[in-house]
Design a protein around this motif. Structure first.
Motif, mmCIF file in Angstrom:
data_model
loop_
_atom_site.group_PDB
_atom_site.id
_atom_site.type_symbol
_atom_site.label_atom_id
_atom_site.label_comp_id
_atom_site.label_asym_id
_atom_site.label_seq_id
_atom_site.Cartn_x
_atom_site.Cartn_y
_atom_site.Cartn_z
ATOM 1 N N LYS A 73 35.746 38.873 42.968
ATOM 2 C CA LYS A 73 35.985 37.687 42.132
ATOM 3 C C LYS A 73 35.798 36.422 42.951
ATOM 4 O O LYS A 73 36.322 36.305 44.060
ATOM 5 N N ALA A 74 35.034 35.479 42.401
ATOM 6 C CA ALA A 74 34.838 34.169 43.033
ATOM 7 C C ALA A 74 35.445 33.113 42.131
ATOM 8 O O ALA A 74 35.209 33.108 40.909
ATOM 9 N N SER A 75 36.230 32.200 42.716
ATOM 10 C CA SER A 75 36.872 31.158 41.917
ATOM 11 C C SER A 75 37.000 29.896 42.752
ATOM 12 O O SER A 75 37.080 29.931 43.971
ATOM 13 N N SER A 76 37.028 28.772 42.065
ATOM 14 C CA SER A 76 37.257 27.476 42.698
ATOM 15 C C SER A 76 37.805 26.546 41.630
ATOM 16 O O SER A 76 37.477 26.683 40.437
ATOM 17 N N ILE A 77 38.653 25.606 42.035
ATOM 18 C CA ILE A 77 39.268 24.695 41.079
ATOM 19 C C ILE A 77 38.193 23.921 40.334
ATOM 20 O O ILE A 77 37.281 23.347 40.933
ATOM 21 N N GLY A 78 38.274 23.915 39.001
ATOM 22 C CA GLY A 78 37.317 23.191 38.175
ATOM 23 C C GLY A 78 36.111 24.009 37.760
ATOM 24 O O GLY A 78 35.227 23.503 37.070
ATOM 25 N N TYR A 79 36.067 25.302 38.194
ATOM 26 C CA TYR A 79 34.938 26.161 37.865
ATOM 27 C C TYR A 79 35.418 27.416 37.145
ATOM 28 O O TYR A 79 36.562 27.850 37.300
ATOM 29 N N GLN A 80 34.501 28.005 36.366
ATOM 30 C CA GLN A 80 34.815 29.255 35.707
ATOM 31 C C GLN A 80 34.853 30.393 36.731
ATOM 32 O O GLN A 80 34.078 30.418 37.688
ATOM 33 N N ILE A 81 35.738 31.333 36.514
ATOM 34 C CA ILE A 81 35.865 32.494 37.402
ATOM 35 C C ILE A 81 34.729 33.463 37.113
ATOM 36 O O ILE A 81 34.383 33.731 35.954
#
Length: 935
Positions: A73-81
């Motif tokens: 899983k890749a995630s970052s604030i303001g982006y869709q997972i």
């Protein structure tokens, strides 16, 4: 020699193994789908395992894995997972991630309020706001956490105070309109220590002790999670209104910001003079220059380890919105008016202005956030920081006419036109946290940590005088060390948790223990700051504006407490989750708090619509500051339209005067919390609505001032403290808080590079003091107070108004973010609800009993300040891949709250705007420019 080499090789192997040289696993880059630019600080994790890493400044990542199939899983604030399945064999597999800007904010993963990993905002049984501070700061002129949250989160409120001693230097903050000490602050999920400052002046939140969140540089913060629900059963004392969790940055690479701004405004300085003749009122002012420089640098250690360091410096200039003084300046001279004397001295009334506005503050700090992986199952982490700020504020002007006649000759030799005394502050805040976490016993997660924090607030006085010293010399002291307070806290936690996937749809079990030691101390000021050198004069002793702490005030007090908890969270079905928590704590000074509980549930009616609710009990242990703070302060009370200084002593409630008045020793506040709400994702529209009720029993307040009332013992102790009146902390009242909070958000991408996001959020608060059948507050007063006729000095109309109406009872925030190519525009409007002012001249016992606020006729001098809308506008442009430039204005239309309508309330013209009740401060328009960079 061989033995030493053996140890060396063992150490070398351990160090190298911690860096996990990549032999097999995955690697790749994380990019923005629209711009193709790298996303630094993105989180890449293996679903269901304690394995993960973060991308570096160029978006690159690598992760060592054994052969097998994994969901990554890749995630970052303001982006869709984004989650993909990867098959790892005997070599390194390349896996890039391309993330799109998040249309939804409800899919943000939260860690506050739940001990089950992977919960999103729509999945949590209780409301949690996620504020991506690292992104928000690109579009705002505010430079500290309290002010940023005030204009972003409707349930949060913090207004800077003026002419209120130490409270001018540390901003009190509220959640859901409750006290600063009724919200628990965490950093990276660990308890943050409180400030040593006690708010004893007449501002909102009088008698409370808060946490100085502004001691944490905004540049160091990745995001802030605000749990809007009682959580004492989960986290312990103070979490009655909710929990604020500040998550520090862990990204790699160099980033930072440089901002500068100033207030450019018009305000009604001569309102009192021009009130009746209709002359122009506005005065143009440019002041309060504020500069901020923040730098953040992170390096990777191994695959998932990192060290992130932040340094920040802020210089905030003073602001002044004083009115023109209309009272007597000089002692009366027969045949001359006061204005004639002023003119003969080559002065005008403007030369006698006070400083009513933001204090001047300069300071900065360093924050470190680090994680070192030992192996795939074990991590060592540490974080903490140091912050120091030096402030300067002013008190009431000592006009020549107000200088005692017995000392005028010597005082006028130095201060012929009177003087404006200043309070200086030196506030140092340190915190150190370290811990080890990972897996033991195969599938159990553990976390062992220790957190130490300390806050020191030292007071200084400048441009002042001790009148009793000046009686005998013109070489009197003008600068004083007035002493100070310290508060420290050491917290040791051990937590364990495990997810049982085979129990229905998943059961998360957590339990743990906590041991905490608190210590509060007072340092006496230097002798001249407090001593009465000539008792026969009958004038106030000590430094004018802030007499130093007495040796009798000095001392150190400590206590410890032990707490144990258990926390269960069960997914009964994929749609229905049920959670519960139990906690027990025992304090060394006042005993146990009883068993506290929380039950919460969420049910998905559809994949996009859910209902949720919670019931819990909570507590707040009386702070050591409230138990042991003692000090003599100069307060100004309005008597016959003239503000008169009164020396008021705050005594511990275990003191002899407290026993004489029948004041009992402090006990814990207790609460009962209820909440119910719903969440929905209707296409591109997101909606959350939550209602709550919080009942608090035995709420602690600071009483008003009692006189000795003929008791010789009390009179003697007051005299020894240089005071004429006395007040205490006590469990005086019960309160009920009700409210509704709602957030609506709509995001869409338009043609080409155009995108827009609209957010509307509101909080509607109704706080009240519980009243009896007669409609009057049910005050926990003693028979001795009633018998002495001083019940009106125990808890009065103004005290009641601080809880019920002195802070905005509603706040609505509307924000539009529009992007086209490299250009972005943020337009925000915040509506602050009305507040109410109660005139202090009518706070006698008789009036209070006859006209309880909100029950019966209002007094003619009470004033309701109407709601106001403050508008912010920012335009930013992405100059290069790494450089963004923004310009903007906070309070674009230069809005102020209503002015006072009665000159008596204004302190003879000096207070144009109320310092007792405030909506958003009174500084006016602020224009700024900001540069953000990321390399």
């Amino acid at each position: 020699m061989k033995k030493k080499l053996h140890y060396f090789y063992v150490l070398l192997i351990l160090v190298l193994s911690s860096f996990n040289v990549l032999a097999q696993g995955i690697k790749g880059v994380v990019k923005d789908t629209k711009t193709g630019q790298a996303i630094p600080g993105a989180s890449i994790t293996v679903v269901g395992k304690n394995i993960g890493t973060v991308s570096d400044a160029n978006g690159n990542y690598s992760l060592k894995l054994q052969a097998g199939s994994y969901n990554i899983k890749a995630s970052s604030i303001g982006y869709q997972i984004v989650t993909v399945q990867v098959q790892v064999e005997s070599s390194v597999v390349s896996q890039d991630f391309v993330l799109a800007e998040s249309i939804s904010s409800l899919d943000e993963v939260v860690v506050t309020g739940t001990r089950s990993s992977g919960r999103t905002k729509i999945d949590t049984p209780v409301p949690v706001d996620v504020i991506p501070l690292s992104q928000v700061t690109n579009n705002v002129g505010q430079v500290d956490i309290n002010q940023i949250l005030t204009f972003v989160a409707p349930s949060f409120q913090s207004t800077r105070q003026a002419i209120s001693d130490g409270t001018d230097h540390v901003d009190p903050a509220q959640l859901r309109g409750l006290g600063p000490d009724q919200v628990l602050v965490l950093v990276n999920g660990k308890r943050r220590h409180q400030s040593s400052l006690v708010n004893v002046n007449g501002t909102v939140n009088r008698g409370t002790v808060g946490t100085d969140m502004n001691a944490i540089p905004a540049t160091s913060v990745e995001k802030i999670e605000i749990l809007r629900d009682g959580a004492a059963a989960q986290y312990g004392s103070d979490a009655i209104a909710g929990v604020i969790n500040i998550v520090l940055k862990k990204q790699t690479g160099l980033s930072g910001n440089l901002s500068a701004g100033e207030h450019i405004t018009n305000y009604q300085k001569n309102y009192a003079i021009n009130y009746s003749n209709g002359q122009p009122k506005d005065v143009s002012v440019t002041d309060g220059f504020t500069g901020q420089l923040g730098l953040n640098y992170g390096v990777r250690i191994g695959e998932k380890g990192y060290v992130n360091i932040t340094g920040e410096y802020v210089s905030r200039g003073q602001t002044n919105r004083t009115g023109t003084y209309t009272g007597q300046v000089y002692p009366t001279i027969t045949g001359k008016t006061d204005d004639q004397i002023i003119a003969e001295n080559g002065l005008t009334r403007n030369d006698f202005d006070m400083r009513i506005g933001n204090s001047r503050v300069k300071g900065g700090g360093i924050v470190v956030n680090a994680l070192l992986p030992i192996n795939t199952n074990l991590d060592v982490y540490a974080f903490g920081g140091w912050n120091n700020k030096k402030g300067n504020s002013a008190g009431f002007y000592r006009y020549p006419n107000s200088v005692p006649a017995a000392v005028r000759t010597n005082v006028f030799a130095v201060y012929p036109n009177g003087f404006l005394p200043e309070i200086t502050s030196d506030v140092t805040d340190i915190s150190v946290a370290a811990g080890i976490r990972g897996k033991i016993l195969t599938n159990w997660n553990f976390d062992l940590s220790n957190v130490y924090g300390k806050n020191t607030f030292d007071y200084g006085v400048d441009n002042s005088v001790n009148y009793t010293q000046a009686a005998s010399t013109t070489s009197f002291q003008r600068k004083f060390d007035a002493g100070g307070n310290t508060f420290s806290q050491n917290t040791t936690n051990f937590d364990m948790s495990r997810k049982f996937d085979d129990v229905l749809n998943g059961l998360n079990v957590a339990f743990g223990a906590e041991f905490r030691v608190d210590e509060f101390g007072t340092r006496a000021g230097e002798e001249a700051s407090y001593k009465n050198y000539n008792t026969a004069l009958g004038v106030a002793a000590g430094a004018q504006v802030f007499a130093g702490f007495l040796p009798s005030n000095a001392g150190t007090h400590s206590r410890n407490n032990v707490g144990v908890y258990t926390d269960l969270e069960l997914d009964i079905t994929k749609a229905w989750v049920l959670s519960g928590a139990l906690r027990f704590e025992n304090y060394s000074d006042f005993g146990n708090t009883g068993l506290k509980y929380k039950v919460a549930s969420r049910y998905k009616l559809t994949d996009k619509i859910a209902v949720r609710g919670a019931i819990s009990t909570g507590f707040r242990a009386p702070s050591l500051q409230q138990q042991y703070y003692s000090k003599t302060n100069t307060l100004f009370q309005t008597v016959n339209g003239v503000q008169t200084p009164v020396e008021s002593g705050t005594f511990p409630n275990n003191s002899q005067p407290a026993k004489i008045f029948g004041i009992p020793e402090l006990k814990a506040e207790t609460s009962q919390n209820y909440s119910i709400g719903a969440t929905a994702q209707l296409g591109k529209l997101e909606l959350t609505v939550d209602a709550y009720q919080i009942d608090i029993k035995n709420r602690i307040i600071l009483t008003n001032n009692f006189t000795a009332n003929g008791d010789a013992t009390v009179a003697a102790q007051l005299a020894a403290a240089g005071a004429t009146t006395v007040n205490f902390f006590t469990n005086a009242i019960d309160t009920r808080s009700r409210g509704i909070e709602a957030v609506a958000s709509y995001s869409t991408r338009l043609a080409g590079d155009h995108s827009i996001k609209v957010t509307l959020a509101g909080a509607f608060i109704d706080n009240e003091v519980i009243k009896g059948a007669d409609g009057k507050p049910a005050i926990n007063a003693t028979e001795k107070l009633i018998a002495t006729g001083q019940i009106g000095n125990y808890f009065n109309r103004e005290d009641q108004s601080r809880i019920e109406v002195a802070s905005p009872r509603s706040k609505i925030t509307g924000t539009v973010n529009y992007k086209v190519g490299k250009l972005g525009v943020m337009l925000r409007a915040v509506r602050f609800g009305e507040v109410v002012y109660l005139d202090p001249t009518i706070l006698s016992s008789a009036n209070y009993v006859a006209n309880t606020f909100n029950n019966g006729a209002k007094e003619t001098l009470d004033q309701t300040f109407s709601s106001k809308i403050v508008t912010d506008l920012t335009v930013n442009y992405q100059l290069t891949k790494s450089l963004n430039f923004a310009v903007g204005a906070n309070n674009l239309f230069d809005v102020y709250q209503d002015v006072h309508t009665h000159s008596a309330n204004m302190g003879l013209g000096r207070f144009v705007y109320s310092r007792r009740v405030q909506q958003f401060g009174f500084n006016g328009r602020y224009v700024f420019a900001r540069v953000n960079f990321n390399f």
